[in-house]
Design a protein around this motif. Structure first.
Motif, mmCIF file in Angstrom:
data_model
loop_
_atom_site.group_PDB
_atom_site.id
_atom_site.type_symbol
_atom_site.label_atom_id
_atom_site.label_comp_id
_atom_site.label_asym_id
_atom_site.label_seq_id
_atom_site.Cartn_x
_atom_site.Cartn_y
_atom_site.Cartn_z
ATOM 1 N N SER A 93 1.219 -1.097 0.175
ATOM 2 C CA SER A 93 -0.348 -0.346 0.061
ATOM 3 C C SER A 93 0.906 1.197 0.349
ATOM 4 O O SER A 93 0.688 2.150 -0.477
ATOM 5 C CB SER A 93 -0.864 0.009 1.077
ATOM 6 O OG SER A 93 -1.885 1.403 1.730
ATOM 7 N N MET A 94 2.381 1.100 0.298
ATOM 8 C CA MET A 94 2.693 2.466 0.633
ATOM 9 C C MET A 94 3.361 2.310 -0.819
ATOM 10 O O MET A 94 3.494 3.614 -0.838
ATOM 11 C CB MET A 94 3.744 2.183 2.105
ATOM 12 C CG MET A 94 3.076 2.222 3.470
ATOM 13 S SD MET A 94 3.821 1.505 4.665
ATOM 14 C CE MET A 94 5.113 2.934 4.636
ATOM 15 N N THR A 104 3.647 6.103 -5.460
ATOM 16 C CA THR A 104 3.412 6.751 -6.932
ATOM 17 C C THR A 104 2.576 6.650 -7.194
ATOM 18 O O THR A 104 2.829 7.680 -8.592
ATOM 19 C CB THR A 104 4.400 5.371 -7.738
ATOM 20 O OG1 THR A 104 3.841 4.149 -7.272
ATOM 21 C CG2 THR A 104 5.787 4.681 -7.398
ATOM 22 N N ALA A 105 1.901 7.138 -7.002
ATOM 23 C CA ALA A 105 0.004 6.604 -7.235
ATOM 24 C C ALA A 105 -0.132 8.135 -7.843
ATOM 25 O O ALA A 105 0.503 9.109 -6.537
ATOM 26 C CB ALA A 105 -1.342 6.287 -6.300
ATOM 27 N N PRO A 106 -0.689 9.526 -9.001
ATOM 28 C CA PRO A 106 -0.857 10.626 -8.749
ATOM 29 C C PRO A 106 -2.115 10.452 -7.421
ATOM 30 O O PRO A 106 -2.948 9.816 -6.898
ATOM 31 C CB PRO A 106 -1.672 10.353 -10.418
ATOM 32 C CG PRO A 106 -1.611 9.691 -10.910
ATOM 33 C CD PRO A 106 -0.883 8.384 -9.893
ATOM 34 N N LYS A 145 1.226 11.815 1.439
ATOM 35 C CA LYS A 145 2.007 12.651 0.734
ATOM 36 C C LYS A 145 3.333 13.135 0.978
ATOM 37 O O LYS A 145 4.003 12.081 -0.023
ATOM 38 C CB LYS A 145 0.994 12.993 -0.375
ATOM 39 C CG LYS A 145 0.363 12.389 -1.493
ATOM 40 C CD LYS A 145 0.729 10.478 -2.035
ATOM 41 C CE LYS A 145 0.862 11.628 -3.414
ATOM 42 N NZ LYS A 145 0.948 10.102 -4.659
ATOM 43 N N SER A 146 3.277 14.328 1.289
ATOM 44 C CA SER A 146 4.763 14.763 1.128
ATOM 45 C C SER A 146 5.729 14.551 2.719
ATOM 46 O O SER A 146 6.993 14.653 2.734
ATOM 47 C CB SER A 146 4.934 15.784 1.472
ATOM 48 O OG SER A 146 4.382 16.460 2.825
ATOM 49 N N THR A 147 4.927 13.281 3.774
ATOM 50 C CA THR A 147 5.814 13.397 4.685
ATOM 51 C C THR A 147 5.771 11.687 5.375
ATOM 52 O O THR A 147 6.486 11.235 6.559
ATOM 53 C CB THR A 147 5.074 13.274 6.333
ATOM 54 O OG1 THR A 147 3.912 13.675 6.201
ATOM 55 C CG2 THR A 147 5.113 15.381 5.612
ATOM 56 N N TRP A 148 4.848 10.859 4.474
ATOM 57 C CA TRP A 148 4.543 9.452 4.801
ATOM 58 C C TRP A 148 6.369 8.747 4.598
ATOM 59 O O TRP A 148 6.487 8.997 3.911
ATOM 60 C CB TRP A 148 3.534 8.269 3.927
ATOM 61 C CG TRP A 148 2.595 8.328 4.564
ATOM 62 C CD1 TRP A 148 2.185 8.566 6.306
ATOM 63 C CD2 TRP A 148 1.473 8.543 4.184
ATOM 64 N NE1 TRP A 148 1.066 8.562 5.883
ATOM 65 C CE2 TRP A 148 -0.193 8.330 4.711
ATOM 66 C CE3 TRP A 148 0.964 8.211 2.715
ATOM 67 C CZ2 TRP A 148 -0.680 8.127 4.679
ATOM 68 C CZ3 TRP A 148 -0.065 7.380 1.824
ATOM 69 C CH2 TRP A 148 -1.391 7.685 3.308
#
Length: 348
Positions: free
Chosen positions: A261-262, A267-269, A298-301
């Motif tokens: 999932s990660m 990579t997914a939009p 999306k920017s911190t995971w």
């Protein structure tokens, strides 16, 4: 099945995607249960894994169990009602300290999105635009300002109290348990609370509805690093040591699904991630708020899920303080990267 955050229990029986890889045989038809706090995009990684069919691919049927605060995951795990919890890393440390040894299996967030602070809009308009000014404020009865975390001892409380302590303001405010947005928002709007801890979606909602304004926002560049020294394991997946000892196959299958999932989220939009989770898990929630939180994540995971010694050591500052009652714990006694290692070897 549509699910709103007002629902306390969600069953992730349906899947939406065709499996990309054959099912494993080791944990076939196993039920895995995952608990976490409020239905929030910060916990979306498990939702994505379910909707993409990654658990099914591993021979696991997933059941999601949710409450009003991250402490819910800790409590249900301790009671043996679920196999896994997704929550603040401090919960695994607290459980271990209380005689329920846990292992952190991977990290899903390295910057605390829920460490931001929203103040009442009327207070902001009157000039309370910083933590220092909030601490100096007195309520009409002369009392200290009231700040709500989701629960006392929750991740929001751990990070919030630390931020005030680092500024020498710890004794200037009072902390209360506010629960999820269904109780937090009305209490802020009716001035029962003066400020609340808030993830990005709550910031958007309170500001859009005109009763809140962020005065400490970890989405802003450098804010989190200034107070906490850099990234650390914030949100993690953890399990009791007993579960790991008794059912390694299911633990491995679970970690495999979460890791896939990660990788997909990385990579997914952005719009594709939102479209996947929005209908089932965030129906009725302001799309702008959900997207704001997914955008932060999306920017911190921590997309590789890995926790190294240096990142773990940075967590010591908020974890090991007077009031948290968390004793210092060695990295090797609480972090187990072996399942993540195997997942990364399988899904290169």
């Amino acid at each position: 099945m549509r699910v709103t955050r007002r629902q306390a229990i969600m069953t992730g029986a349906a899947v939406a995607a065709t499996p990309l890889l054959p099912r494993t045989l080791h944990a076939e038809d196993k039920l895995a249960t995952l608990a976490f706090g409020p239905v929030s995009p910060v916990y979306a990684i498990g939702m994505v894994a379910e909707l993409k069919g990654y658990f099914r691919d591993e021979g696991v049927k997933l059941k999601l169990v949710t409450g009003n605060a991250g402490t819910f995951g800790r409590q249900t795990l301790a009671a043996g009602q679920v196999m896994f919890a997704h929550g603040d890393a401090s919960h695994a440390l607290q459980l271990t300290a209380r005689g329920k040894p846990c292992k952190i299996l991977l990290a899903t967030e390295a910057v605390a999105s829920y460490a931001s602070i929203v103040v009442r809009k009327d207070l902001y308009d009157s000039g309370i635009t910083s933590l220092e000014k909030l601490a100096a404020y007195k309520r009409p009865d002369g009392a200290k300002p009231i700040i709500a975390a989701t629960a006392i001892g929750s991740g929001t409380w751990v990070f919030g109290t630390y931020v005030f302590e680092t500024r020498g303001l710890a004794d200037k405010v009072n902390w209360v348990a506010g629960g999820g947005p269904n109780t937090m928002f009305p209490s802020l709007e009716t001035k029962q609370f003066d400020a609340i801890m808030a993830p990005p979606s709550w910031i958007v909602e309170t500001e859009a509805k005109g009763f809140g304004k962020a005065i400490y926002d970890t989405a802003q560049p450098g804010v989190f690093e200034k107070d906490f020294g850099g990234t650390m394991p914030v949100l993690v997946i953890y399990a009791l040591q007993d579960t790991i000892d008794q059912d390694k196959a299911t633990v491995q299958a679970f970690v495999n699904a979460i890791y896939r999932s990660m990788r997909w989220v990385k990579t997914a939009p952005f719009d594709e991630v939102y479209a996947l989770v929005a209908e089932k898990y965030f129906a009725g929630v302001d799309p702008v708020a959900v997207k704001a939180e997914l955008g932060f994540d999306k920017s911190t995971w921590a997309y590789d899920g890995r926790i190294d010694q240096a990142a773990y050591d940075r967590g010591a500052k908020p974890w090991y303080r007077k009031g948290t009652d968390i004793p210092e714990t060695k990295y090797q006694d609480i972090v187990d990267m072996s399942f993540l290692d195997a997942a990364q070897a399988k899904y290169k």
